[in-house]
Design a protein around this motif. Structure first.
Motif, PDB file in Angstrom:
ATOM      1  N   GLN A 265       6.532  -6.749  15.213  1.00  0.00           N
ATOM      2  CA  GLN A 265       5.283  -6.920  14.330  1.00  0.00           C
ATOM      3  C   GLN A 265       4.207  -7.019  15.157  1.00  0.00           C
ATOM      4  N   ALA A 266       4.293  -7.541  16.475  1.00  0.00           N
ATOM      5  CA  ALA A 266       2.917  -7.485  17.177  1.00  0.00           C
ATOM      6  C   ALA A 266       2.321  -5.955  17.398  1.00  0.00           C
ATOM      7  N   ARG A 267       3.485  -5.325  17.853  1.00  0.00           N
ATOM      8  CA  ARG A 267       3.025  -3.974  17.804  1.00  0.00           C
ATOM      9  C   ARG A 267       2.500  -3.174  16.919  1.00  0.00           C
ATOM     10  N   GLN A 268       3.237  -3.573  15.477  1.00  0.00           N
ATOM     11  CA  GLN A 268       2.605  -2.945  14.226  1.00  0.00           C
ATOM     12  C   GLN A 268       1.348  -3.561  14.258  1.00  0.00           C
ATOM     13  N   GLU A 269       1.075  -4.690  14.219  1.00  0.00           N
ATOM     14  CA  GLU A 269      -0.477  -5.159  14.085  1.00  0.00           C
ATOM     15  C   GLU A 269      -1.394  -4.739  15.033  1.00  0.00           C
ATOM     16  N   LEU A 270      -0.924  -4.433  16.453  1.00  0.00           N
ATOM     17  CA  LEU A 270      -1.704  -3.706  17.091  1.00  0.00           C
ATOM     18  C   LEU A 270      -2.050  -2.306  16.881  1.00  0.00           C
ATOM     19  N   ARG A 271      -1.100  -1.686  16.181  1.00  0.00           N
ATOM     20  CA  ARG A 271      -1.292  -0.207  15.824  1.00  0.00           C
ATOM     21  C   ARG A 271      -2.267  -0.133  14.414  1.00  0.00           C
ATOM     22  N   ASN A 272      -2.167  -1.221  13.578  1.00  0.00           N
ATOM     23  CA  ASN A 272      -3.038  -1.389  12.558  1.00  0.00           C
ATOM     24  C   ASN A 272      -4.463  -1.650  13.062  1.00  0.00           C
ATOM     25  N   SER A 273      -4.650  -2.706  14.016  1.00  0.00           N
ATOM     26  CA  SER A 273      -5.671  -2.971  14.507  1.00  0.00           C
ATOM     27  C   SER A 273      -6.640  -1.696  15.255  1.00  0.00           C
ATOM     28  N   SER A 274      -5.747  -0.933  16.175  1.00  0.00           N
ATOM     29  CA  SER A 274      -6.184   0.188  16.761  1.00  0.00           C
ATOM     30  C   SER A 274      -6.775   1.297  15.577  1.00  0.00           C
ATOM     31  N   THR A 275      -6.128   1.446  14.521  1.00  0.00           N
ATOM     32  CA  THR A 275      -6.307   2.495  13.473  1.00  0.00           C
ATOM     33  C   THR A 275      -7.525   1.978  12.682  1.00  0.00           C
ATOM     34  N   ALA A 276      -7.533   0.765  12.334  1.00  0.00           N
ATOM     35  CA  ALA A 276      -8.841   0.101  11.716  1.00  0.00           C
ATOM     36  C   ALA A 276     -10.036   0.389  12.604  1.00  0.00           C
ATOM     37  N   ARG A 277      -9.899   0.122  13.991  1.00  0.00           N
ATOM     38  CA  ARG A 277     -11.093   0.383  14.674  1.00  0.00           C
ATOM     39  C   ARG A 277     -11.303   1.721  14.681  1.00  0.00           C
ATOM     40  N   GLU A 278     -10.483   2.724  14.816  1.00  0.00           N
ATOM     41  CA  GLU A 278     -11.086   4.164  14.750  1.00  0.00           C
ATOM     42  C   GLU A 278     -11.517   4.728  13.669  1.00  0.00           C
ATOM     43  N   LYS A 279     -11.345   4.108  12.384  1.00  0.00           N
ATOM     44  CA  LYS A 279     -11.586   4.677  11.076  1.00  0.00           C
ATOM     45  C   LYS A 279     -13.217   3.846  11.203  1.00  0.00           C
ATOM     46  N   LYS A 280     -13.514   2.795  11.511  1.00  0.00           N
ATOM     47  CA  LYS A 280     -14.814   2.211  11.611  1.00  0.00           C
ATOM     48  C   LYS A 280     -15.815   3.149  12.650  1.00  0.00           C
ATOM     49  N   GLU A 281     -15.179   3.565  13.683  1.00  0.00           N
ATOM     50  CA  GLU A 281     -15.912   4.193  14.552  1.00  0.00           C
ATOM     51  C   GLU A 281     -16.614   5.553  14.036  1.00  0.00           C
ATOM     52  N   ARG A 282     -15.588   6.091  13.221  1.00  0.00           N
ATOM     53  CA  ARG A 282     -15.891   7.415  12.415  1.00  0.00           C
ATOM     54  C   ARG A 282     -16.922   7.088  11.495  1.00  0.00           C
TER      55      ARG A 282
END
Length: 282
Positions: A265-282
């Motif tokens: 779950q912690a890994r999944q949350e990190l992936r989701n957080s990383s994906t959300a950050r990348e989308k925001k940067e775009r």
């Protein structure tokens, strides 16, 4: 996520804290297991053997101090006749201790195997007042632990010392009790000690005093062996560990599964957080 990580960190850190708050204990131990077989009894009433300390069922532990033999002395040669022990006093060597092991108590009669444990400090930290300094007290020594039967003691008396005993008018030589008809499980333990190092001088002691060999303190414990292998003092520990280890074995799959789910779950949350950050940067 923070709550799960906090729980995981607590699970790891708590055992480490318990490990560090435990007091350091450093000691040496010499153990000998022996068979309590019946042998012919010997009458030692006319010798110094009767004055030896006794370990038995009611008093199975003793504390003593013995002066170690000089450094580099072979243990097998300590307190032997060739080292200058007086024939008329065969058991008067200051570097050894003889103890009688009384195994004839009715509460021990059903046990055929026993263990004798000798423990002495390897080192111990001693704290003094402000006037003095903290130092490390050391007991660098080696012990040799041996078990003798009554007949073996009689043989030891008879070989090099019999002439001296026979010449003493007031002493009667030891003999087999009742012509060997009396049986006993009595044994005798011999402890010999030799120095194995030189003490380091401390600020409070001059060099000669620091080099002096000090008596070695040690503890002797006589115990029966359950099932021929388990010392009596370890039985409560084993009885405690069996249910604890059984519960741990049953709980381990659940704990591993719980931690694995938390990590996933912690890994999944990190992936989701990383994906959300990348989308925001775009």
């Amino acid at each position: 996520m923070s709550g799960r990580f906090l729980m995981l960190h607590s699970f790891i850190i708590l055992p480490l804290i318990l490990l560090f708050i435990c007091q350091e204990v450093i000691a040496n131990t010499e153990i000998i297991n022996f068979l309590a077989a019946e042998e012919s009894n010997v009458d030692f009433s006319s010798t110094t053997v009767v004055s030896w300390p006794v370990l038995n069922y009611k008093n199975n532990k003793g504390h003593w101090n013995v002066d170690p033999a000089l450094l580099d002395t072979p243990l097998q040669q300590v307190c032997e006749p060739e080292t200058g022990i007086a024939p008329e006093k065969p058991f008067s060597c200051p570097h050894e201790l003889w103890v009688a092991l009384d195994l004839d108590d009715e509460r021990w009669i059903s046990y055929s195997k026993f263990t004798l444990r000798l423990s002495w400090p390897a080192s111990s930290r001693a704290k003094f007042t402000v006037v003095n300094h903290a130092s490390l007290l050391q007991s660098p020594a080696d012990f040799l632990l041996e078990i003798y039967s009554p007949e073996a003691i009689l043989t030891r008396l008879s070989k090099p010392h019999r002439s001296a005993i026979d010449d003493a008018a007031s002493i009667t030589a030891p003999h087999l009790s009742r012509a060997g008809s009396s049986a006993t499980r009595l044994k005798y333990a011999r402890m010999r000690v030799v120095d194995t190092g030189v003490r380091t001088p401390t600020p409070d002691l001059n060099a000669s005093a620091a080099q002096a060999v000090q008596p070695i303190p040690f503890i002797l414990i006589l115990e029966q062996l359950y099932l021929g292998v388990l010392p009596a003092s370890l039985l409560p520990t084993v009885c405690f560990l069996i249910p604890v280890l059984s519960c741990a074995a049953l709980a381990t799959p659940w704990i591993i599964g719980y931690l694995d789910r938390s990590i996933q779950q912690a890994r999944q949350e990190l992936r989701n957080s990383s994906t959300a950050r990348e989308k925001k940067e775009r």
